[in-house]
Design a protein around this motif. Structure first.
Motif, PDB file in Angstrom:
ATOM      1  N   ALA A  46      -8.519  -5.406  -8.719  1.00 20.97           N
ATOM      2  CA  ALA A  46      -8.406  -4.846  -7.367  1.00 20.97           C
ATOM      3  C   ALA A  46      -6.953  -4.524  -7.042  1.00 20.97           C
ATOM      4  O   ALA A  46      -6.648  -3.446  -6.507  1.00 20.97           O
ATOM      5  N   ARG A  47      -6.039  -5.428  -7.369  1.00 22.42           N
ATOM      6  CA  ARG A  47      -4.621  -5.190  -7.082  1.00 22.42           C
ATOM      7  C   ARG A  47      -4.070  -4.035  -7.913  1.00 22.42           C
ATOM      8  O   ARG A  47      -3.418  -3.122  -7.397  1.00 22.42           O
ATOM      9  N   ASP A  48      -4.318  -4.083  -9.223  1.00 21.20           N
ATOM     10  CA  ASP A  48      -3.717  -3.084 -10.106  1.00 21.20           C
ATOM     11  C   ASP A  48      -4.320  -1.699  -9.913  1.00 21.20           C
ATOM     12  O   ASP A  48      -3.603  -0.696  -9.915  1.00 21.20           O
ATOM     13  N   MET A  49      -5.635  -1.630  -9.735  1.00 19.96           N
ATOM     14  CA  MET A  49      -6.248  -0.324  -9.565  1.00 19.96           C
ATOM     15  C   MET A  49      -5.863   0.301  -8.230  1.00 19.96           C
ATOM     16  O   MET A  49      -5.788   1.534  -8.116  1.00 19.96           O
ATOM     17  N   ALA A  50      -5.598  -0.515  -7.227  1.00 18.17           N
ATOM     18  CA  ALA A  50      -5.132   0.023  -5.945  1.00 18.17           C
ATOM     19  C   ALA A  50      -3.796   0.733  -6.126  1.00 18.17           C
ATOM     20  O   ALA A  50      -3.564   1.812  -5.566  1.00 18.17           O
ATOM     21  N   ARG A  87      -9.479   2.914  -3.132  1.00 18.39           N
ATOM     22  CA  ARG A  87      -8.324   2.031  -2.933  1.00 18.39           C
ATOM     23  C   ARG A  87      -8.513   1.180  -1.672  1.00 18.39           C
ATOM     24  O   ARG A  87      -8.218  -0.019  -1.662  1.00 18.39           O
ATOM     25  N   GLY A  88      -9.025   1.804  -0.621  1.00 18.68           N
ATOM     26  CA  GLY A  88      -9.284   1.053   0.599  1.00 18.68           C
ATOM     27  C   GLY A  88     -10.299  -0.060   0.383  1.00 18.68           C
ATOM     28  O   GLY A  88     -10.159  -1.158   0.937  1.00 18.68           O
ATOM     29  N   MET A  89     -11.314   0.211  -0.424  1.00 16.62           N
ATOM     30  CA  MET A  89     -12.316  -0.817  -0.729  1.00 16.62           C
ATOM     31  C   MET A  89     -11.693  -1.981  -1.499  1.00 16.62           C
ATOM     32  O   MET A  89     -11.939  -3.153  -1.188  1.00 16.62           O
ATOM     33  N   LEU A  90     -10.897  -1.648  -2.507  1.00 17.75           N
ATOM     34  CA  LEU A  90     -10.283  -2.693  -3.328  1.00 17.75           C
ATOM     35  C   LEU A  90      -9.377  -3.593  -2.494  1.00 17.75           C
ATOM     36  O   LEU A  90      -9.435  -4.825  -2.603  1.00 17.75           O
ATOM     37  N   LEU A  94      -9.813  -7.713  -1.254  1.00 12.61           N
ATOM     38  CA  LEU A  94      -8.783  -8.749  -1.331  1.00 12.61           C
ATOM     39  C   LEU A  94      -8.624  -9.442   0.024  1.00 12.61           C
ATOM     40  O   LEU A  94      -8.442 -10.668   0.084  1.00 12.61           O
ATOM     41  N   ASP A  95      -8.701  -8.667   1.092  1.00 12.31           N
ATOM     42  CA  ASP A  95      -8.646  -9.264   2.431  1.00 12.31           C
ATOM     43  C   ASP A  95      -9.849 -10.174   2.669  1.00 12.31           C
ATOM     44  O   ASP A  95      -9.705 -11.297   3.175  1.00 12.31           O
ATOM     45  N   LEU A  96     -11.021  -9.698   2.309  1.00 12.50           N
ATOM     46  CA  LEU A  96     -12.232 -10.491   2.504  1.00 12.50           C
ATOM     47  C   LEU A  96     -12.199 -11.778   1.678  1.00 12.50           C
ATOM     48  O   LEU A  96     -12.704 -12.812   2.113  1.00 12.50           O
ATOM     49  N   TRP A  97     -11.611 -11.694   0.515  1.00 12.79           N
ATOM     50  CA  TRP A  97     -11.497 -12.875  -0.354  1.00 12.79           C
ATOM     51  C   TRP A  97     -10.312 -13.757   0.032  1.00 12.79           C
ATOM     52  O   TRP A  97     -10.104 -14.809  -0.554  1.00 12.79           O
ATOM     53  N   GLU A  98      -9.513 -13.284   1.017  1.00 13.32           N
ATOM     54  CA  GLU A  98      -8.310 -13.992   1.475  1.00 13.32           C
ATOM     55  C   GLU A  98      -7.350 -14.227   0.305  1.00 13.32           C
ATOM     56  O   GLU A  98      -6.789 -15.311   0.131  1.00 13.32           O
ATOM     57  N   LEU A  99      -7.139 -13.164  -0.464  1.00 17.05           N
ATOM     58  CA  LEU A  99      -6.245 -13.204  -1.623  1.00 17.05           C
ATOM     59  C   LEU A  99      -5.077 -12.258  -1.404  1.00 17.05           C
ATOM     60  O   LEU A  99      -5.212 -11.238  -0.734  1.00 17.05           O
ATOM     61  N   GLU A 176     -18.132  -5.105  -7.607  1.00 15.57           N
ATOM     62  CA  GLU A 176     -16.880  -4.584  -8.161  1.00 15.57           C
ATOM     63  C   GLU A 176     -17.110  -4.030  -9.564  1.00 15.57           C
ATOM     64  O   GLU A 176     -16.555  -2.988  -9.926  1.00 15.57           O
ATOM     65  N   LYS A 177     -17.936  -4.705 -10.350  1.00 13.99           N
ATOM     66  CA  LYS A 177     -18.274  -4.205 -11.683  1.00 13.99           C
ATOM     67  C   LYS A 177     -18.978  -2.857 -11.589  1.00 13.99           C
ATOM     68  O   LYS A 177     -18.714  -1.942 -12.386  1.00 13.99           O
ATOM     69  N   ARG A 178     -19.843  -2.701 -10.592  1.00 15.04           N
ATOM     70  CA  ARG A 178     -20.548  -1.427 -10.430  1.00 15.04           C
ATOM     71  C   ARG A 178     -19.603  -0.319  -9.992  1.00 15.04           C
ATOM     72  O   ARG A 178     -19.727   0.833 -10.438  1.00 15.04           O
ATOM     73  N   LEU A 179     -18.655  -0.645  -9.119  1.00 18.23           N
ATOM     74  CA  LEU A 179     -17.663   0.349  -8.727  1.00 18.23           C
ATOM     75  C   LEU A 179     -16.833   0.760  -9.939  1.00 18.23           C
ATOM     76  O   LEU A 179     -16.558   1.945 -10.142  1.00 18.23           O
TER      77      LEU A 179
END
Length: 207
Positions: A46-50, A87-90, A94-99, A176-179
Motif C-alpha cells: 500500500a505504501r510503495d504502490m501509492a 492511490r486514494g484507496m491504498l 493505511l488510515d483504516l488500519w491505523e498504520l 487488496e489482493k484483488r485490487l
C-alpha cells in the motif's frame, strides 16, 4: 487500433468492487481477519504502490499539456484518473488500519528487495522514471513527448506489475489482493496498447 476509453471502464469495475467493501477493511478483511501489521506485505504494498502511482499521475499530466494528440491525451487521462483513485484507496486502507504511510525501511523491503530497489536520480522503485527523465518529458512537445511518455509509462507499468504480482503472492487481505490482480490485468493490457501506439510513431519500448 483499440480505443483507449475501454481502459477506464475496465478499471471502474475494480474500483467499485473495492469501494463496496472498504468499511469491512476497517476491521481487517471481510473474512474477519485482523488488520495487517506495519511491516506486512499488505502495508508495504500500500505504501510503495501509492508512491509508484503518484509518479504515473504526474507523468500523465505532464504529457497531457505537451501534446494535442487525442489518443495520447485520452490514455494519459485514463491512467491518471485510475491510478489517482487507486492511490486514494491504498492510503485510505493505511488510515483504516491505523498504520503509518511512511516506513523507515527502504522501498520494496516487503518483497525482499530493500537493498536493490532504490536507484539513482530519484528512481525509488522498479520502473520509476528518474528525475532527469521527468524533467526531459516536460521540455518536449508533440511526437517527441508522446514517444518518451509511452516508453516511460511502459517501463513504469512493468515495474508496477512486478509489485502487484508480489502483493497477489504475499498479501493477506483479500480485497487488496484483488485490487493488485486488477492492476496486473489492466496494466498488461495498457502495455500492449502502448506498444501499438509506439509502432504508429515509428518507435518501440526501451530495453
Amino acid at each position: 487500433m483499440r480505443p483507449t476509453g475501454w481502459i477506464a471502464g475496465a478499471t471502474a469495475a475494480v474500483l467499485v468492487a473495492v469501494g463496496a467493501i472498504t468499511y469491512a477493511v476497517a476491521d481487517g478483511d471481510a473474512s474477519g481477519t485482523r488488520a495487517p501489521a506495519a511491516d506486512s506485505a499488505d502495508a508495504g504494498f500500500a505504501r510503495d504502490m501509492a508512491v509508484h502511482h503518484q509518479q504515473a499521475v504526474e507523468m500523465s499530466y505532464i504529457v497531457r499539456d505537451r501534446t494535442e494528440d487525442v489518443e495520447v491525451r485520452r490514455l494519459a487521462y485514463d491512467i491518471a484518473q485510475t491510478q489517482a483513485n487507486q492511490r486514494g484507496m491504498l492510503l485510505g486502507w493505511l488510515d483504516l488500519w491505523e498504520l503509518p504511510k511512511v516506513s523507515p525501511d527502504p522501498p520494496m523491503t516487503w518483497m525482499g528487495m530493500g537493498d536493490m530497489a532504490t536507484g539513482e536520480d530519484g528512481s525509488l522503485m522498479p520502473g520509476m522514471a528518474t528525475d532527469t527523465e521527468m524533467k526531459r518529458l516536460g521540455t518536449l512537445n508533440g511526437k517527441r513527448a508522446e514517444v518518451l511518455y509511452l516508453q516511460l509509462m511502459t517501463e513504469h507499468h512493468k515495474g508496477g506489475i512486478h509489485m502487484a504480482e508480489g502483493c497477489v503472492a504475499k498479501c493477506s487481505v483479500g480485497v487488496e489482493k484483488r485490487l493488485a490482480q486488477g492492476m496486473v490485468d489492466a496494466q498488461q493490457s495498457e502495455i500492449k496498447l502502448m506498444a501499438d501506439m509506439l509502432a504508429k510513431r515509428d518507435a518501440t519500448a526501451r530495453d
